[in-house]
Write an enzyme that holds these catalytic residues in place. Sequence first.
Site, PDB file in Angstrom:
ATOM      1  CE1 TYR A 241      37.265  34.113  52.475  1.00 35.22           C
ATOM      2  CE2 TYR A 241      36.012  32.333  51.513  1.00 35.22           C
ATOM      3  CZ  TYR A 241      37.045  33.239  51.437  1.00 35.22           C
ATOM      4  OH  TYR A 241      37.846  33.266  50.320  1.00 35.22           O
TER       5      TYR A 241
ATOM      6  CB  SER B 205      37.714  39.558  43.069  1.00 36.94           C
ATOM      7  OG  SER B 205      37.109  40.826  43.014  1.00 36.94           O
TER       8      SER B 205
ATOM      9  CG  LEU C 153      31.789  39.471  38.221  1.00 32.56           C
ATOM     10  CD1 LEU C 153      30.306  39.473  38.574  1.00 32.56           C
ATOM     11  CD2 LEU C 153      31.976  39.413  36.710  1.00 32.56           C
TER      12      LEU C 153
ATOM     13  N   GLY D  91      35.084  42.822  42.252  1.00 27.70           N
ATOM     14  CA  GLY D  91      34.354  43.285  43.427  1.00 27.70           C
ATOM     15  C   GLY D  91      33.135  44.131  43.106  1.00 27.70           C
ATOM     16  N   GLY D  92      32.659  44.079  41.862  1.00 23.51           N
ATOM     17  CA  GLY D  92      31.466  44.831  41.469  1.00 23.51           C
ATOM     18  C   GLY D  92      31.734  46.245  41.012  1.00 23.51           C
TER      19      GLY D  92
END
Length: 300
Positions: free
Chosen positions: A53, A210, A212, A214-215
């Site tokens: 990350y 994820s 959501l 990834g929006g």
Amino acid sequence: MERIKLAEELSFSRIIHGLWRLNEWNYSSQETLSLINHALDAGITTFDHADIYGSYTCEELFGQALALNPSLREKMELVTKCGIVLESPNRPQHRSHHYNTSKEHIIKSAEQSLKNLQTDYIDVLLIHRPDPLMDPEQVAEAFAALKKDGKVRYFGVSNFKEHQYQLLKSYLDVPLVTNQLELSAYELENFDDGTLNLCMKERIAPMAWSPLAGGKIFTSDEEKAVRLRTALQKVGKEIGAGSIDQVMYTWLLHHPAKIMPIVGSGKTNRMDSAVQSLKLSMNVDQWFEILQSSMGHDIP
């Protein structure tokens, strides 16, 4: 906050904080520490990392913050992942993007994560993605060595389908305690192909990355996103949700697999919104309305 038991001496907070974008938040160590404290005060005690990350920077940033108040370590569970190799200025020896689940790489990665996070042990170490060259004997030996040395308490996988999970499990002397999967009302693959059923069969609670989508659910003009957003808004009004992200979390939390959503935001209000979803509930009609809006058609 509700806690999910993964092993005899291990439980996670139902909502997990994900640090995969920590380097993008541009927080000082003190600001990151404040974020950690906010999470802990809200009942979020489980923090999700991976060695890669932030191009191999996020673990270290978190560790620098934790070093400002080391006593917080005993109040949290640290999860990290290994097995993906990325080309990066921070790893000049890496020549390509590939997977590596050799004994040597797993142990070396775990030891580097311990150093980065400034901790003596990792609560759960996950194999980040299935490796087509995985030698399960080597993974088993790495896990056994890390367990014996007290460097890792428990182990799991991420993004593993049933055949990959069962193959690795058959070689291990330690249990796999979780499978981290992409799960959301938008992305249904792991609902449809039996992977979530695998978690229930194995009595392991999955972590949801994820949750959501990834929006995209907030901004995309794709037909599917618009269709799903409309359903989420409708159900949200019915259940008293403050925003559609709460509806998406509630949809996952309603599932009997004991899904643990990972909130990957550095904003405390987004974290609080996820925690508030624990107080919401939806009925079976509303759950299937959201499912069918995502599918784009009625169930058979």
